[in-house]
Scaffold this motif. Structure first.
Motif, short mmCIF file in Angstrom:
data_model
loop_
_atom_site.label_atom_id
_atom_site.label_comp_id
_atom_site.label_asym_id
_atom_site.label_seq_id
_atom_site.Cartn_x
_atom_site.Cartn_y
_atom_site.Cartn_z
N SER A 62 0.79 -1.24 0.00
CA SER A 62 0.00 0.00 0.00
C SER A 62 0.81 1.28 0.00
CB SER A 62 -0.93 0.01 1.24
OG SER A 62 -0.18 -0.13 2.43
N ASN A 65 0.25 3.70 -2.98
CA ASN A 65 -1.10 4.11 -3.37
C ASN A 65 -1.25 5.62 -3.41
OD1 ASN A 65 -1.70 1.43 -3.54
ND2 ASN A 65 -3.03 1.36 -1.74
N THR A 252 -8.72 -7.44 -11.83
CA THR A 252 -8.13 -6.09 -11.77
C THR A 252 -8.61 -5.26 -12.95
OG1 THR A 252 -6.16 -7.00 -10.69
CG2 THR A 252 -5.99 -4.78 -11.60
N THR A 315 -9.04 -5.08 3.36
CA THR A 315 -8.24 -4.23 2.47
C THR A 315 -9.13 -3.41 1.55
OG1 THR A 315 -7.98 -6.08 0.93
CG2 THR A 315 -6.24 -5.74 2.53
N SER A 316 -10.25 -3.96 1.10
CA SER A 316 -11.15 -3.19 0.25
C SER A 316 -11.86 -2.11 1.05
CB SER A 316 -12.18 -4.10 -0.41
OG SER A 316 -13.04 -4.69 0.54
N TYR A 319 -9.88 0.97 0.90
CA TYR A 319 -10.13 1.68 -0.36
C TYR A 319 -11.44 2.47 -0.30
CZ TYR A 319 -11.91 2.23 -5.12
OH TYR A 319 -12.48 2.74 -6.26
N THR A 444 -9.96 -4.56 -3.79
CA THR A 444 -10.14 -3.23 -4.34
C THR A 444 -10.85 -3.24 -5.70
OG1 THR A 444 -8.27 -2.32 -3.11
CG2 THR A 444 -8.94 -1.15 -5.11
N SER A 448 -14.39 -1.56 -6.17
CA SER A 448 -14.37 -0.44 -7.12
C SER A 448 -15.45 -0.61 -8.17
CB SER A 448 -12.99 -0.35 -7.80
OG SER A 448 -12.99 0.64 -8.81
N ASN A 474 -19.62 -5.61 1.52
CA ASN A 474 -18.48 -5.99 2.35
C ASN A 474 -18.94 -6.70 3.62
OD1 ASN A 474 -16.23 -5.56 4.37
ND2 ASN A 474 -15.27 -4.62 2.61
#
Length: 498
Positions: A62, A65, A252, A315-316, A319, A444, A448, A474
């Motif tokens: 990270s 980022n 991705t 982790t998401s 974001y 992510t 996203s 989530n």
């Protein structure tokens, strides 16, 4: 497999006949498997060396980022090409983890660990000195490959250095806490270094750390490898590595361009086909990369599913909350990054708490209780509004959510690596690390895509709506993990015959 692994310092011999019957999730405190369950000075030094290396690797996920816009301006990246700074690293870190984990089993985990650290240090130096996009991307690929080698090797050295029981649970708890804290620390450190010095220091910071570990590790860590070297399952290694690369690339790409993008769909389809080929190969070769009997263990199979969900969700969430703080509340990147320090404190607290919960109750308790805590405090974030005052809700929610998430992560690590002989610890930790890397990589782009599909515009209110929907998804994923643990790991025992 017929090979035997010499017992490293601090470990006890693992007998397949006895370890095969170890419960995946005992309802009583884990018994000591060694007459001496004290954390000696040498074990403390081994633990410190391995934890420093793992923390550095987590930071790398990270740390760039926040610095991406600065790097793009400095080296002339196109807007579309900027994503490859992160994607090239993630593809290699996730795609090659299982391969390098098994290589460590065959030729020596310490050797792979040290070689990977040397490559990481050199690649970080090259990245910091890069003067073109090509050199920087090459450095990121090398960093990803080094991460894929060092992470499972370091985790294998940890599990084989500490006997199964309270000492290993404590070591895994500290490892999990520092890995998760490293991810949030990277976001903070990247902002600070970029603002005060230069984005190049986000690379340079790895060099002295890698050098220090390389100087100390050879003297304190003993080699762990089989007495006889089996043949490498090359068809299996190629198919699983390329399959994972296809899946990670497809997801991705979908996060950037939508789920109807032709290249995203091609990557996902190719990855799925190659993973099916991998499964076919593993059932027919004499010495498979992943022996089918290992995957038939509920502790390994379902434990790794829980690992993917744990890393996808937390982790998401970083974001999603970054989007919320910057696009809805108007915070700077540095302010948003520093706010995640509270989440980092929560993960450290959870990592220290998890071994006690497992020792006094059970691994299943840690998985279920941690998942429920994370679900509740993720769902609380559905109440967030458009004013800065909502930070008083966000900060405690992320702290307690981090505690719950770390209970799940440590529970997953203990579950997925328990009951296996030392000769298969590289495989077990390779699978666990692969689950971790895939979760970090997929979280992510998936979230996203949810935000992009539901926001519809870039206004503060629209972004908040998209983030809220993604937060609900989530929380639902965390709850799915709780149900999996409660249904599939309750009272299960690993099959015999390992």
């Amino acid at each position: 497999m017929s090979t035997a692994t010499p017992t490293p310092t601090g470990a006890t011999p693992a007998d397949p006949a006895t370890t095969a019957s170890t419960p995946a999730t005992s309802t009583t405190p884990t018994p000591a498997t060694s007459p001496d369950q004290r954390l000696t000075g040498r074990l403390r030094l081994i633990l410190a060396v391995l934890l420093v290396a793992q923390f550095m690797l987590a930071v790398d996920f990270s740390i760039l980022n926040v610095a991406l816009p600065e790097i793009g301006d400095g080296l002339g990246f196109s807007l579309g090409g900027l994503q490859w700074i992160a994607t090239s690293f993630a593809l290699c870190a996730a795609g090659f983890t299982l391969f390098f984990g098994r290589i460590g089993d065959l030729i020596g985990r310490k050797r792979i660990f040290l070689a990977g650290l040397a490559v990481l240090g050199a690649a970080s130096l090259a990245g910091g000195l890069a003067t073109s996009p090509t050199v920087l991307i090459a450095a990121r690929i090398a960093q990803g490959l080094a991460t894929a080698a060092v992470t499972p090797a370091g985790l294998s050295l940890l599990t084989t250095s500490f006997p199964e029981g309270p000492l290993r649970e404590k070591a895994l708890g500290l490892n999990g806490a520092l890995m998760s804290a490293g991810f949030t620390t990277g976001a903070v450190l990247g902002g600070v270094l970029t603002d005060l010095l230069s984005w190049r220091w986000s690379f340079f910071v790895n060099v002295p750390v890698a050098l220090a570990v390389l100087l100390v590790a050879p003297a304190v860590i003993k080699e762990s490898r089989p007495a006889h070297r089996p043949r490498l399952d090359l068809p299996g290694a190629l198919s699983v590595t390329l399959g994972l690369l296809g899946i990670v690339y497809g997801l991705t790409r979908a996060g950037e361009h939508g789920w109807t993008d032709a290249l995203a769909l091609t990557g996902l389809l190719a990855g799925a086909v190659l993973l099916a080929v991998f499964g076919f190969v593993e059932r027919r070769v004499a010495q498979p990369l992943v022996p089918p009997h290992v995957l038939r263990r509920p502790s390994v199979a379902w434990g790794n599913v829980l690992g993917v969900l744990a890393f996808v969700t937390e982790t998401s969430l970083v974001y999603l909350l970054t989007l919320y703080m910057q696009k809805t509340l108007g915070f700077s990147a540095l302010t948003a990054g520093v706010s995640f320090g509270v989440l980092g404190l929560g993960t450290v607290a959870g990592g220290l708490l998890a071994p006690r919960v497992i020792a006094r109750r059970s691994t299943l308790t840690a998985l279920v209780a941690g998942g429920l805590i994370q679900t509740v405090f993720t769902a609380v974030l559905l109440l967030l509004g458009t004013g800065a005052g909502w930070m008083w809700l966000l900060l405690p929610a992320t702290f307690f959510g981090g505690v719950g998430n770390m209970l799940v992560i440590v529970g997953f690590m203990v579950t997925a690596t328990s009951g296996l002989p030392d000769r298969e610890q590289g495989l077990a930790t390779g699978l666990a690390t692969m689950s971790q890397q895939i979760g970090i990589t997929l979280g992510t782009p998936v979230m996203s895509a949810v935000v992009t599909a539901t926001a519809g515009a870039a206004t503060a209110g629209a972004v908040l709506h998209g983030v809220t929907v993604a937060v609900a998804v989530n929380a639902a994923l965390v709850l799915v993990g709780v149900l999996i643990a409660a249904v599939f790991l309750r009272g299960r025992r690993a099959p015999s015959g390992a």
